[in-house]
Design a protein around this motif. Sequence first.
Motif, PDB file in Angstrom:
ATOM      1  N   MET A   1       0.833  -1.205   0.000  1.00  0.00           N
ATOM      2  CA  MET A   1       0.000   0.000   0.000  1.00  0.00           C
ATOM      3  C   MET A   1       0.865   1.251   0.000  1.00  0.00           C
ATOM      4  SD  MET A   1      -3.158  -0.903  -0.019  1.00  0.00           S
ATOM      5  CE  MET A   1      -3.993   0.556   0.589  1.00  0.00           C
TER       6      MET A   1
ATOM      7  N   GLN B   1      -2.086   5.156  -8.043  1.00  0.00           N
ATOM      8  CA  GLN B   1      -3.092   4.851  -7.033  1.00  0.00           C
ATOM      9  C   GLN B   1      -3.835   6.135  -6.664  1.00  0.00           C
ATOM     10  OE1 GLN B   1      -2.639   2.046  -3.623  1.00  0.00           O
ATOM     11  NE2 GLN B   1      -2.502   3.936  -2.437  1.00  0.00           N
TER      12      GLN B   1
ATOM     13  N   GLN C   1     -14.889   0.922  -5.551  1.00  0.00           N
ATOM     14  CA  GLN C   1     -15.452  -0.053  -6.474  1.00  0.00           C
ATOM     15  C   GLN C   1     -16.337   0.622  -7.522  1.00  0.00           C
ATOM     16  OE1 GLN C   1     -14.715  -3.486  -6.707  1.00  0.00           O
ATOM     17  NE2 GLN C   1     -15.656  -2.951  -8.669  1.00  0.00           N
TER      18      GLN C   1
ATOM     19  N   THR D   1     -14.057   2.389  -9.937  1.00  0.00           N
ATOM     20  CA  THR D   1     -13.399   1.395 -10.787  1.00  0.00           C
ATOM     21  C   THR D   1     -14.347   0.865 -11.852  1.00  0.00           C
ATOM     22  OG1 THR D   1     -11.879   0.720  -9.030  1.00  0.00           O
ATOM     23  CG2 THR D   1     -12.280  -0.865 -10.788  1.00  0.00           C
TER      24      THR D   1
ATOM     25  N   ASP E   1      -8.835  -1.459  -4.600  1.00  0.00           N
ATOM     26  CA  ASP E   1      -8.115  -2.041  -3.471  1.00  0.00           C
ATOM     27  C   ASP E   1      -8.467  -1.239  -2.232  1.00  0.00           C
ATOM     28  OD1 ASP E   1      -6.414  -3.174  -1.653  1.00  0.00           O
ATOM     29  OD2 ASP E   1      -4.557  -2.619  -2.680  1.00  0.00           O
TER      30      ASP E   1
END
Length: 519
Positions: free
Chosen positions: A1, A106, A124, A127, A156
């Motif tokens: 991360m 990211q 989500q 995405t 993620d």
Amino acid sequence: MFTPSALRRPVLSTVIVSVVLATAGCAGSAIDAADSSAPASPTATVRFALANPPTQFDPIASKNEAADITYFNAMYDGVTGADSEGRVVGRLADAYEQTPDGLTWQFHIRDGATFHDGSTIDAQAVTTNLQRALDAVSTSGIIAQKLGSVASIAADGDNVILTMKTPDPGIPASLASPVLGIISPASFTTAANAPVGSGPYKFTSRGADKVVYSKFAEYWNPSTAKAAGLELSSISDSVARLNALRSGQIDATFATSDQPADIDAMQSDSAFVVEELQTQSVATLFVNTSHPPLDNVAVRQALNYAIDRDSIAEDLFGGKCKATEQPFPTGAGYVDSVSTNYSFDPLKAKQMLADAGVQSLELNAIFRAGGGTSQALAPAIQAQFAEVGVTLNTTSVTAAEARPQFRAGGPDLMIHQINAELDPAASLRNNYLGLDNPGGSSPAVTAAAEAMLPTALESAERTEALQDFTKALAAEPVHIQICNLPNYFIGSSSIVGLDEMPFGSILLNPDVRTLGVRN
């Protein structure tokens, strides 16, 4: 991360880069601006006029992002956005970072954001939107220029991960595009006509020449929407738009550089506010280099010599459009040594055409109807070409039709403008490597453009690469740059936020989310 740090601007380097994005726009340069500290009425409706109506509301189905941005950005947030000075700012992402090899980005999705249907905006959902766009890369040239370097997208936790085919420093700017606005996944099949968005205003209705929005009370940044609603009207004629403002039918609109007398008069009238924002936009004669004899660089050079840029800038536009023959009229890509490569020389233009074996040249051009710089330029270019023996046939088309027709390879020329971009790389992709250059560039110009694309934003390497591109283009011109266009936004004296509009220093069609009106 990744662990976000507290940098305010995207700075790309060989170490991990982490950016916390600002959420407030910065004011552009103002001319007689009204007191923006006076509060807007929370019950008022802001009425803004544009030149073009929307064709539909699904972001990934856009055929012209510059025409759609005002309609889209009122009701959609992107992962990122822009401020009034053309800088990347936070929207649904409040931080982002890149790995040292440039192959992973990211984006951290902020907490507390919801769609207009009440569903949660999370990593989500974002995405799912971006994957839908990525799936459209093969069918949408616009999206291909934004996401063509992306290999895959995944969620993620609270983060959206973009895995790259090749490093692309411009990804944060690309994600600010209106064609990548985030919509409720539940509305994917109905978004074209019944959009459900993520922005400060929600879609209410659409008429023949008006789109109505209402304030979204649950928007994550409650200070953004200053009004109870927005009405976006389409008035194609530039004179009619200003007359609508004078008569009180609308609260704000834009003026174009071919209206210098109106701009000056309204600037000196206390009933109005005029905002002049400098841009990198350039009034341009776009050339299809695949059409003979325009495929001959000597012919394109000759046509450059046929244009009297100073006369156009001063006599036609009253000084509201500064003569330039460069793709980047100011800033990092400007090169002083090539600023007069193509000074007006009709005798030289005639001789070069003769040397190239070109006689009785007849060309077909399209221009945008409804007033504005494109329509004003058409007869001026036609007359100047006639002086060197070139017949220019001109046809008017709507704003929505112009770029798609030229991109499809129909006309020889398009009288339009190179739009400023958040990232200069997007300008090169659009105008010299992609959609707005259907005939393509020479190997030298193409190589110079491609050498610039991977350089880091605001780096010395990028400045050098941009200047190398300008020099290559001067030697082997593609399009014919004419003059640098500022943006002029005009509102009644009761308008609030005209100096804060996102994309205001980028596109003539701005993001009007900052606007309000006083009682």
